[in-house]
Design a protein around this motif. Structure first.
Motif, PDB file in Angstrom:
ATOM      1  N   VAL A  48       0.847  -1.198   0.000  1.00 59.97           N
ATOM      2  CA  VAL A  48       0.000   0.000   0.000  1.00 59.97           C
ATOM      3  C   VAL A  48       0.880   1.244   0.000  1.00 59.97           C
ATOM      4  CG1 VAL A  48      -1.843   1.217   1.193  1.00 59.97           C
ATOM      5  CG2 VAL A  48      -1.681  -1.260   1.378  1.00 59.97           C
ATOM      6  N   THR A  49       0.631   2.111  -0.935  1.00 60.56           N
ATOM      7  CA  THR A  49       1.329   3.398  -0.935  1.00 60.56           C
ATOM      8  C   THR A  49       0.514   4.362  -0.103  1.00 60.56           C
ATOM      9  OG1 THR A  49       2.172   2.904  -3.115  1.00 60.56           O
ATOM     10  CG2 THR A  49       2.297   5.206  -2.402  1.00 60.56           C
ATOM     11  N   LEU A  50       1.044   4.764   1.020  1.00 52.39           N
ATOM     12  CA  LEU A  50       0.282   5.594   1.948  1.00 52.39           C
ATOM     13  C   LEU A  50       0.418   7.068   1.602  1.00 52.39           C
ATOM     14  CD1 LEU A  50       1.357   3.674   5.136  1.00 52.39           C
ATOM     15  CD2 LEU A  50      -0.896   3.588   4.069  1.00 52.39           C
ATOM     16  N   LEU A  51       1.626   7.479   1.396  1.00 49.33           N
ATOM     17  CA  LEU A  51       1.913   8.853   1.024  1.00 49.33           C
ATOM     18  C   LEU A  51       2.971   8.783  -0.052  1.00 49.33           C
ATOM     19  CD1 LEU A  51       2.483  10.187   4.635  1.00 49.33           C
ATOM     20  CD2 LEU A  51       0.488  10.708   3.212  1.00 49.33           C
ATOM     21  N   LYS A  52       3.306   9.861  -0.584  1.00 54.91           N
ATOM     22  CA  LYS A  52       4.378   9.850  -1.565  1.00 54.91           C
ATOM     23  C   LYS A  52       5.668   9.392  -0.881  1.00 54.91           C
ATOM     24  CE  LYS A  52       6.943  12.955  -4.635  1.00 54.91           C
ATOM     25  NZ  LYS A  52       7.368  11.920  -5.552  1.00 54.91           N
ATOM     26  N   GLY A  53       6.239   8.334  -1.378  1.00 57.37           N
ATOM     27  CA  GLY A  53       7.485   7.822  -0.813  1.00 57.37           C
ATOM     28  C   GLY A  53       7.296   6.883   0.356  1.00 57.37           C
ATOM     29  N   LEU A  54       6.078   6.789   0.871  1.00 54.17           N
ATOM     30  CA  LEU A  54       5.871   5.921   2.034  1.00 54.17           C
ATOM     31  C   LEU A  54       4.967   4.754   1.641  1.00 54.17           C
ATOM     32  CD1 LEU A  54       6.227   5.369   5.076  1.00 54.17           C
ATOM     33  CD2 LEU A  54       4.131   6.692   5.440  1.00 54.17           C
ATOM     34  N   THR A  55       5.492   3.559   1.766  1.00 53.04           N
ATOM     35  CA  THR A  55       4.687   2.382   1.453  1.00 53.04           C
ATOM     36  C   THR A  55       4.681   1.444   2.640  1.00 53.04           C
ATOM     37  OG1 THR A  55       6.586   1.208   0.551  1.00 53.04           O
ATOM     38  CG2 THR A  55       5.229   2.424  -1.018  1.00 53.04           C
ATOM     39  N   PHE A  56       3.612   0.693   2.693  1.00 52.25           N
ATOM     40  CA  PHE A  56       3.510  -0.337   3.713  1.00 52.25           C
ATOM     41  C   PHE A  56       3.341  -1.670   3.003  1.00 52.25           C
ATOM     42  CE2 PHE A  56       0.794  -3.222   6.089  1.00 52.25           C
ATOM     43  CZ  PHE A  56       1.531  -3.358   7.245  1.00 52.25           C
ATOM     44  N   ARG A  57       4.038  -2.684   3.496  1.00 49.37           N
ATOM     45  CA  ARG A  57       3.936  -3.988   2.850  1.00 49.37           C
ATOM     46  C   ARG A  57       3.746  -5.049   3.923  1.00 49.37           C
ATOM     47  NH1 ARG A  57       5.746  -5.872  -2.386  1.00 49.37           N
ATOM     48  NH2 ARG A  57       6.322  -8.073  -2.347  1.00 49.37           N
ATOM     49  N   SER A  58       2.800  -5.903   3.652  1.00 48.71           N
ATOM     50  CA  SER A  58       2.570  -7.032   4.544  1.00 48.71           C
ATOM     51  C   SER A  58       2.716  -8.301   3.719  1.00 48.71           C
ATOM     52  CB  SER A  58       1.170  -6.941   5.150  1.00 48.71           C
ATOM     53  OG  SER A  58       0.977  -8.025   6.040  1.00 48.71           O
ATOM     54  N   THR A  59       3.542  -9.204   4.173  1.00 52.50           N
ATOM     55  CA  THR A  59       3.808 -10.435   3.422  1.00 52.50           C
ATOM     56  C   THR A  59       3.544 -11.614   4.331  1.00 52.50           C
ATOM     57  OG1 THR A  59       5.579  -9.283   2.312  1.00 52.50           O
ATOM     58  CG2 THR A  59       5.534 -11.643   2.064  1.00 52.50           C
ATOM     59  N   PHE A  60       2.785 -12.536   3.840  1.00 54.68           N
ATOM     60  CA  PHE A  60       2.542 -13.741   4.630  1.00 54.68           C
ATOM     61  C   PHE A  60       2.913 -14.944   3.789  1.00 54.68           C
ATOM     62  CE2 PHE A  60      -0.021 -17.206   6.361  1.00 54.68           C
ATOM     63  CZ  PHE A  60       0.306 -17.088   7.700  1.00 54.68           C
ATOM     64  N   GLY A  61       3.754 -15.780   4.337  1.00 60.51           N
ATOM     65  CA  GLY A  61       4.167 -16.979   3.599  1.00 60.51           C
ATOM     66  C   GLY A  61       3.947 -18.197   4.469  1.00 60.51           C
ATOM     67  N   ILE A  62       3.426 -19.210   3.892  1.00 57.85           N
ATOM     68  CA  ILE A  62       3.229 -20.433   4.669  1.00 57.85           C
ATOM     69  C   ILE A  62       3.679 -21.627   3.843  1.00 57.85           C
ATOM     70  CG2 ILE A  62       0.788 -20.621   3.993  1.00 57.85           C
ATOM     71  CD1 ILE A  62       0.399 -21.746   6.947  1.00 57.85           C
ATOM     72  N   THR A  63       4.405 -22.503   4.487  1.00 57.83           N
ATOM     73  CA  THR A  63       4.932 -23.686   3.817  1.00 57.83           C
ATOM     74  C   THR A  63       4.402 -24.916   4.510  1.00 57.83           C
ATOM     75  OG1 THR A  63       6.962 -22.476   3.471  1.00 57.83           O
ATOM     76  CG2 THR A  63       7.034 -24.818   3.047  1.00 57.83           C
ATOM     77  N   TYR A  64       3.884 -25.800   3.725  1.00 56.91           N
ATOM     78  CA  TYR A  64       3.478 -27.090   4.268  1.00 56.91           C
ATOM     79  C   TYR A  64       4.341 -28.133   3.585  1.00 56.91           C
ATOM     80  CZ  TYR A  64       0.842 -31.364   4.945  1.00 56.91           C
ATOM     81  OH  TYR A  64       0.500 -32.640   5.268  1.00 56.91           O
ATOM     82  N   ALA A  65       4.974 -28.965   4.360  1.00 55.77           N
ATOM     83  CA  ALA A  65       5.799 -30.001   3.746  1.00 55.77           C
ATOM     84  C   ALA A  65       5.507 -31.319   4.435  1.00 55.77           C
ATOM     85  CB  ALA A  65       7.280 -29.654   3.892  1.00 55.77           C
ATOM     86  N   ASN A  66       5.411 -32.342   3.672  1.00 55.88           N
ATOM     87  CA  ASN A  66       5.339 -33.646   4.317  1.00 55.88           C
ATOM     88  C   ASN A  66       6.236 -34.635   3.627  1.00 55.88           C
ATOM     89  OD1 ASN A  66       4.016 -34.965   2.281  1.00 55.88           O
ATOM     90  ND2 ASN A  66       1.999 -34.699   3.199  1.00 55.88           N
ATOM     91  N   ASN A  67       6.542 -35.635   4.371  1.00 56.52           N
ATOM     92  CA  ASN A  67       7.560 -36.588   3.945  1.00 56.52           C
ATOM     93  C   ASN A  67       7.045 -37.970   4.299  1.00 56.52           C
ATOM     94  OD1 ASN A  67       9.974 -38.294   4.664  1.00 56.52           O
ATOM     95  ND2 ASN A  67      10.969 -36.562   3.706  1.00 56.52           N
TER      96      ASN A  67
END
Lengths: 1032, 536
Positions: free
Chosen positions: A440-459
């Motif tokens: 999200v660009t909040l103001l000029k030059g100011l951005t906010f970023r939210s990242t969510f990563g999820i890994t499922y692994a099985n063996n």
């Protein structure tokens, strides 16, 4: 038709069409040499209006009123913006996407212009990664980057890779952190090299400290391929070929073997055991033949194939990529192989002018067959080692075709049967790596970023062990089936603000501040059932005919990290750069008092070439001096719950007349509630320079890394009665020099690019907290410990007796006396091994053990050469290690003088040159069944005889490619077509006598203190491939 | 989605996550495992902690400490029988040469049965220490607490006794040894080690119940009788080796008298049944290592044992080790029924199965031990047969020896005769007819095994007791130490072997020479424990 579609697109996407006026612009797109580029994408900047160049590189586009700029892009070239102005025809020459200091590189939680970096960062492009035939994205980095040492765990398909950034940083886990598209992960086996757009390796504290507790061993940032604006682009990539063992060891044949064993008993004056004598005598009969070559018996030519198809494209609002890959590899050892399937999708969206979002997912499934190759398994279970040890007289089959019983080396299993059993050893692993972001660009030059990563692994591991009986020492009285399901779920959620402010005079300021939470959970269930029928359709737990079973469930864990981080950059007039970072990490792996780690760093750089006084010096394109200092942590080193004294279950006993199983629990492992962060303090001075219009580039770094409060499992004496606890044991220092040089130029139609890199690392243990030197590397019980880690030396150096050859004569034996006139080695006979009295106490014993070298190389280097002439291209990749030694533990048996525990395993063929009275000049010890040297048993002590020069130069890859003329293929709607022939591990120059000088350090129970101890790896194969790459 | 909305949504979810607190996010208890802190607050956990100490006593082989690298096989007969004149190594000549090294006194500190004995003994000691040092603070019932502590003390002494017999004085640990302390660890003297063992056994005898006080399902746990029996044995060994603790035979006499007076024990009627299933935990049993059938293949997780498989005939399904010597066979008196119960020779029917003994290809003497004969188990690594460690007959013969030494020869003769009378009425071993497992009558003539003459005394009486011990306990792993403590060991060895054994013996200030085995290679070389004489 095209015009209609364009119009339709414009109609759909633009609401202001009715008022717009437009004009036609024509042009041609070429490469830097002026050759037309068919299939290049031309877009009007800020719109979805676009066109594709035709066979002759021409295009025509309708330029809306108010638009003046075109964006021209082509695969493998740098995109270019062209201001049309009032012209109606334009000519665009695209530069190929070679790297320069203006490139944007990925850094932690953001990107940066390479010229703005204050830290040590190295980049590798995706095209370089696919040059070597492997399913392993890490392995393809080998030889590419200074300061990055990549070693395969083994040549077995799917066995993983060891990567060390700037040397071994700790005696514990030295694996770097991987960050895939912004998501931290410990494992990237779900990726194939073909899926990777670029890789950045962060080496110094200025670059890694933003990752705080996980940055100590370097950070590998991976950007996967994403969709790009433009019409749909298909890319089909594939190759097929085969692999074979690079070399087999020169071993004794049946007759030579029988000669040596017979002579051993004769030399001792003792009769040949009655169970051996007939077999040996038979092999010595004239015409008895050479016996079985077991190395040949277990190896094969293995097929290797990889196919990958991707489709990508998009517009300004929505960019997508979908790809599917199939990788298949049969090992060079029979009954080993890997099949891997990877599906990737990603989509990047512009939701509103200020909000961007994206999702990505990678699903991968891998089927691995075979085990017992030495990756974590004990020495005696590896197929190849068993083949090397087996006596060559006994055929694997009896005359009637049934499996034979090998009476002499009965503890090496019948290999025909053992290979058949490996087919029942299967592991299926699947993983889903997914992530989403909102920007999200909040103001000029100011951005906010939210990242969510999820890994499922099985063996899913499944191993069936059939019942069989060949003889007392080669049998299994009851069949067993072991199956396990292991699950790992890990998530990372990062939230951060980026602020950028452009100031006057090319100055700028930027800041990042954020928070992050991570959690990693693991659990599983495993069962071992018995008396399971051998029929394939019945090899399931449900078919078990025994009521009993055992649990083989691993310990579950749940680990969390909570972090806060920040970074500020200040760029003064593009000349002076400052980066400061700070991160706080709190981990669940330590108790509350030791929980928080603080990891600061600062980096400065001076872009000398931007100074006024450099303006006149045109030969220098770029010149930058960098320096950084900071602290990073190594949380990897800490075990889960290492602070707690946990009980080991299944320590069962029996009571009562009914013999009831009475469960038992024991504190089998020591604990350490004071466990705290392991920290690496790193200083780095670097120089980036490029000359001659960026044709010659140079990067050099000198660094020092001090690891303190090093966490490790300290070896404990056996009288402790409990396994070691993790503890903060000491300090380690790595000092090193990294140099990388690249030159590209062209002579007429011949373009060439030469790159070399060089790394020298000096590793010293500076403190062990007063603890006894750590002894380790006991891969063979016969030799005991082979390495020692002590203050003032490199980690895990080899430690044993110094051999000074053999006694050539009785006179030499008699003459080897100490100052008091007593024999140094009582009981020695001519032909026995002679040792040096290192400590000068007049006798030879364990206190004479001394430094015998180490696996830490003097330096490593890599070199690459890329040539292209007309439609041909040719690449060579070399990788070398200089000044490293290895313990050839396999040779310990092959070079033996006496039997071990009565077992005469096979010999190196050159043991035929052993010392005998008629061959008195030999430096090979005699064979004897009764070794009386130095009171007995000293011919086969661990000594310098088994430490070998393991330096090597390896041609990792050579590849010849041919690209079809673009003019020609465009008639078939194809934008690129290349075929290639490639050979991996073309040649290896080494003096090492084992199978492969590239020795895994993690193979033996994952013990870093067994670094360089070769217990018989699955060697790197030589691979021949033919492949193609089509874009349409 | 509007920018402001998106921002608010994210801010809200971040706030929600952290409202629940960072501490709960980071405070984790180990999952699915018991920690030392709650071992002794729960009676089941506490019992299981003690079970794990017994478990170590049952290990044949397996991962070091129960969690680490593989370590090789070790059994008490490898020392007690093979190192004596009672047995040869057996099997094929080339199989398991570490046993040949033991037999011929050419062993090195890397000898695997020795290394494993060393590692396992200290593993048992560490586990016993976990119990001994933490159980007092636990909240479990006081009676259970004292019994469990007694069991742990008994087992710590049991492990130290195995160590001191083989290696001499060893490091003594009353609690877990910390990494910072290992460098300063020293070997205690033999008499200090024995004093430590005696202290534990005396404390254990005070805490442990008698055998009959245990519930049926707990049969096999350490008892007051076992603690007193081992104390008597430890004192008896010191009397003939290193008696720095100034023991007297009166102590052996008193202890054995106490055990006999406890009325907990009696001789099993039929000698032929002692080593059969029905003989397990019988009235004659003071202590035995317990096993059950399982499917485990190897390692300490196993509740079964390979003990019988190792000594079984290769021609049936075993490995054929530990072959009785002709010298032992000749020791049996005429018509002693124990001879057939002890031995297998070529052509014998054992448990209903015809046994061919392939001498000399797969056997060293022509004999195998019948006391460990079994039918093939489901998995060869998991036989359920218990190993008898101390029998009531041993208490009687220990007391007889003490009485003889104290001049009470009449009493000694009567004790020996109890043992002989029982032997005399033994049946033949089970299954001497093909296809059966029944006990056929031995038809022993009345003249067999006559009572010792009432007037027997002095050296002749001692010799008769030693003879009785040899045949009564043949192939039960006691012979080697009986020879050592009576000063006869060097005399029964071939001269060259005796010379080597003597070169590894303590001969000064001892009653008889004490031959010592090399301590474990790693601990000697890396951790600086002084090695035993003549080894490097």
């Amino acid at each position: 038709m095209r015009a209609f579609l364009q119009t339709a697109g414009v109609l759909l996407c633009s609401t202001s069409l009715a008022f717009a006026q437009q004009r036609a612009v024509q042009g041609v797109v070429t490469d830097s040499k002026g050759e037309p580029l068919p299939g290049a994408t031309v877009l009007v900047k800020g719109t979805t209006v676009g066109a594709t160049t035709g066979p002759d590189g021409n295009f025509q586009i309708a330029l809306p009123a108010g638009s003046t700029t075109l964006v021209v892009s082509f695969v493998g070239s740098k995109s270019q913006e062209v201001v049309v102005g009032s012209q109606s025809t334009v000519r665009v020459a695209l530069e190929s996407a070679a790297q320069s200091l203006d490139d944007v590189v990925v850094v932690g939680y953001g990107t940066a212009r390479k010229s703005d970096l204050t830290g040590a960062v190295a980049s590798v492009t995706g095209a370089q990664l696919t040059q070597v035939a492997t399913s392993d994205a890490v392995q393809s980095l080998q030889g590419r980057v200074a300061g990055v040492d990549v070693t395969s765990n083994s040549g077995q398909p799917g066995s993983g890779t060891r990567i060390r950034v700037r040397g071994v940083g700790t005696i514990n886990n030295s694996d770097p952190l991987y960050v895939v598209d912004g998501i931290q992960t410990a494992d990237i086996s779900f990726l194939l090299p073909v899926d990777i757009e670029s890789t950045e390796i962060l080496k110094d504290a200025s670059a890694t400290a933003i990752y705080g507790s996980r940055g100590a061993n370097g950070v590998v940032l991976i950007t996967t391929k994403h969709g790009k604006e433009g019409k749909v682009q298909f890319n089909l990539f594939g190759y097929t070929g085969f692999q074979q063992i690079r070399r087999t060891l020169p071993l004794a044949n049946a007759q030579q073997y029988a000669t040596l064993v017979t002579e051993a008993y004769n030399n001792a004056g003792s009769p040949i055991p009655s169970d051996y004598s007939a077999i040996l005598a038979g092999a010595l009969q004239p015409g008895a033949g050479a016996g079985t070559d077991y190395q040949k018996f277990v190896t094969q030519k293995g097929l290797i194939t990889n196919y990958s198809l991707s489709a990508s494209g998009g517009n300004e609002q929505n960019r997508y990529l979908v790809s599917g890959s199939y990788f298949q590899q049969n090992g060079i050892i029979q009954a080993s192989g890997l099949k891997k399937y990877v599906i990737r999708v990603n989509d990047d969206l512009v939701l509103t002018k200020r909000v961007k979002a994206g999702i990505a997912a990678t699903f991968s499934a891998a089927d691995q067959t075979g085990a017992g190759d030495g990756t974590g398994n004990a020495f005696y279970s590896t197929v190849l080692q068993n083949a090397i040890q087996a006596n060559p007289i006994t055929s694997p089959y009896n005359a009637d075709g049934s499996y034979s019983y090998n009476n002499i080396t009965s503890f090496t299993p019948n290999l025909a049967r053992y290979l058949a059993e490996q087919e029942f050893n299967k592991t299926t692993s699947t993983s889903l790596f997914s992530n989403a972001y909102l920007d999200v660009t909040l103001l000029k030059g100011l951005t906010f970023r939210s990242t969510f990563g999820i890994t499922y692994a099985n063996n899913h591991a499944k191993q069936y062990q059939p019942q069989y009986y060949l003889g007392p020492n080669d049998q299994r009285s009851q069949s067993a089936l072991t199956e396990a399901r292991l699950e790992n779920v890990a998530w990372v959620w990062s939230n951060y603000f980026n602020y950028t402010k452009e100031l006057s005079n090319n100055s700028s300021f930027s800041a990042t501040v954020g928070q992050e939470a991570q959690r990693n959970t693991y659990s599983g269930i495993g069962l071992r059932a018995f008396d399971v029928p051998a029929e394939t359709s019945l090899q399931y737990l449900t078919a078990a005919r025994s009521a009993n079973y055992s649990l083989v469930t691993p310990n579950p864990y749940d680990a969390s990290i909570l972090s806060y981080f920040g970074r500020v950059n200040y760029n003064f007039r593009d000349r002076y750069l400052v980066t400061a970072t700070l991160r706080f990490d709190q981990t669940s792996k330590f108790l509350e008092t030791n929980r928080t780690g603080t990891f600061p760093s600062v980096g400065v750089a001076w872009n000398v070439s931007n100074e006024e006084f450099m303006k006149g010096i045109t030969a220098v394109s770029q010149l930058k001096v960098r320096g950084s200092f900071g602290a990073v942590g190594n949380q990897n080193a800490a075990p889960n719950y290492g602070y707690a004294s946990t009980a080991t279950t299944n320590q069962n006993y029996v009571f009562g007349p009914d013999q009831t199983r009475a469960p038992g629990v024991a504190i089998a492992t020591l604990n350490n509630p004071n466990l705290k962060w392991e920290t690496a303090v790193t200083a780095d001075i670097g120089l980036d320079a490029s000359f001659l219009d960026n044709r010659l580039t140079f990067t050099g770094d000198y660094f020092e890394r001090r690891t303190k409060d090093m966490i490790a499992l300290i070896p404990v004496p056996n009288f402790a009665g409990q396994a070691a606890a993790a503890a903060n044991v000491g300090s380690l220092r790595n000092r090193g020099l990294e140099l990388a040089l690249n030159y590209r130029n062209e002579i007429g139609k011949l373009q060439y690019n030469v790159g070399v890199n060089f790394t020298k690392i000096n590793n010293v243990v500076t403190d062990l907290g007063g603890a006894t030197p750590l002894a380790s590397g006991n891969v063979l019980s016969q030799i005991g410990n082979t390495t020692r880690t002590d203050v003032g030396r490199e980690i895990a150096y080899f430690y044993g007796l110094q051999s000074t050859g053999v006694f050539h004569s009785q006179a030499e034996v008699d003459g080897y006396r100490n100052a008091a006139g007593a024999a140094f080695q009582p009981g020695a006979q001519p032909g026995d091994v002679r040792y040096q009295d290192v400590n000068g106490d007049g006798k030879i014993d364990a206190s004479d053990n001394t430094y015998l070298g180490s696996a830490t190389p003097s330096f490593t280097y890599g070199a690459s050469l890329n040539l292209s002439y007309s439609n041909f291209d040719f690449k060579v990749l070399l990788y070398g290690v200089q000044g490293a030694e290895a313990v050839n533990a396999a040779a310990f048996n092959l070079s033996k003088s006496s039997a071990f525990a009565g077992i005469w395993t096979n010999f190196y063929a050159d043991r035929m040159d052993r010392w005998t009275p008629s061959n008195p000049t030999s430096d090979q010890p005699r064979v004897t069944s009764n070794d009386t040297n130095n009171g007995g048993g000293y011919n086969d002590k661990f000594s310098s005889r088994y430490v070998e020069n393991a330096s090597f130069l390896r041609a990792r890859n050579m590849e010849l490619g041919y690209s079809l003329s673009k003019v020609l293929i465009s008639k078939f709607q194809i934008t690129g077509f290349r075929v290639f022939a490639s050979v991996d591990n073309v040649f290896t120059v080494t003096k090492y006598r084992g199978l492969d000088p590239e020795i895994s350090a993690t193979g033996y129970y994952n013990n870093p203190l067994a670094y360089g101890v070769d217990f018989g790896n699955y060697p790197q194969p030589r691979t021949y491939r033919l492949g193609f790459n089509v874009q349409f | 989605m509007k920018t402001a909305q998106a921002t608010r949504l994210i801010a809200l979810s971040v706030a929600m996550v952290f409202a629940q607190g960072c501490k709960s996010f980071l405070d984790k208890d180990p999952l699915g495992v018991t920690t030392q802190g709650n071992l002794f607050n729960d009676p089941t956990n506490a019992v299981q902690a003690v079970n794990s100490v017994y478990d170590v006593a049952s290990w044949d082989q397996g991962p070091k400490f129960g969690v680490g690298d593989y370590v090789g096989q070790t059994y008490e007969w490898m020392f007690g029988d093979i190192m004596s004149d009672d047995a040869e190594k057996g099997s094929t000549p080339s199989d398991f040469t570490p046993l040949t090294e033991l037999k011929t006194w050419t062993m090195t500190p890397a000898n695997s049965p020795l290394s494993t004995l060393w590692v396992h003994s200290f593993t048992g000691i560490a586990r016993a220490n976990t119990v001994i040092n933490n159980i007092d603070a636990g909240s479990i019932d006081a009676a259970l607490k004292s019994r469990l502590k007694g069991e742990a003390l008994f087992l710590r002494a049991y492990f130290y006794f195995n160590l001191v017999k083989s290696f001499g004085g060893v490091p003594l640990f009353e609690k877990a040894v910390l990494p910072t302390e290992v460098a300063s660890v020293k070997r205690a003297s033999i008499s200090e080690t024995y004093a430590f063992i005696e202290k534990d056994l005396k404390a254990a005898a005070g805490l442990l119940p008698e055998k009959s006080a245990y519930a049926g399902g707990d049969l096999g746990r350490a008892t007051k009788g076992a603690a007193n029996g081992y104390l008597a044995r430890a004192i008896m060994y010191q009397l003939g080796t290193d008696n720095g603790n100034k023991h007297t035979w009166q102590e052996v006499y008193d202890l054995t008298t106490t055990i006999i007076g406890s009325t907990q024990y009696s001789l099993l009627t039929n000698y032929a049944a002692i080593h059969q299933d029905v003989g397990e935990n019988s009235s004659e049993s003071l202590f035995e290592i317990q096993f059950a059938t399982s499917n485990d293949t190897y390692g300490p997780v196993s509740i079964g044992t390979t003990n019988n498989v190792f000594q079984n005939n290769r021609k049936t399904f075993g490995y054929g080790f530990n072959n009785p010597t002709q010298n032992l066979v000749d020791e049996f008196e005429a018509n002693d029924p124990r001879k057939e119960v002890t031995l297998i020779k070529d052509g014998d029917v054992v448990l209903g199965v015809l046994n061919r003994v392939d001498f000399p290809a797969e056997n060293a003497t022509g004999y195998l031990s019948r006391k460990v004969a079994i039918l093939p188990p489901a998995a060869v690594q998991s036989g359920p047969q218990n190993i008898r460690k101390m029998r009531y007959a041993d208490i009687l013969l220990m007391k007889a020896e003490a009485a003889a030494q104290l001049g009470r020869s009449g009493e000694a003769v009567e004790l020996v005769n109890q043992v002989r009378r029982r032997a005399r009425v033994s049946t033949r071993p089970p299954g001497t007819t093909a296809g059966t497992t029944t006990y056929a009558a031995a038809n022993t003539p009345a003249s067999a095994l006559p009572d010792l003459a009432a007037g027997l005394s002095g050296q002749a009486l001692l010799t008769a007791i030693w003879h009785e011990r040899r045949v009564e306990f043949a192939e039960e792993s006691l012979r080697f130490w009986d020879l050592v403590r009576t000063g006869r060991y060097m005399g029964v060895l071939p001269p060259a072997v005796a010379a080597r054994a003597l070169s590894h013996s303590i001969t000064a200030n001892v009653v008889n020479p004490i031959p010592l085995l090399p301590i474990e290679l790693n601990d000697a070389q890396i951790w600086g424990l002084p090695q035993n004489p003549g080894f490097n």
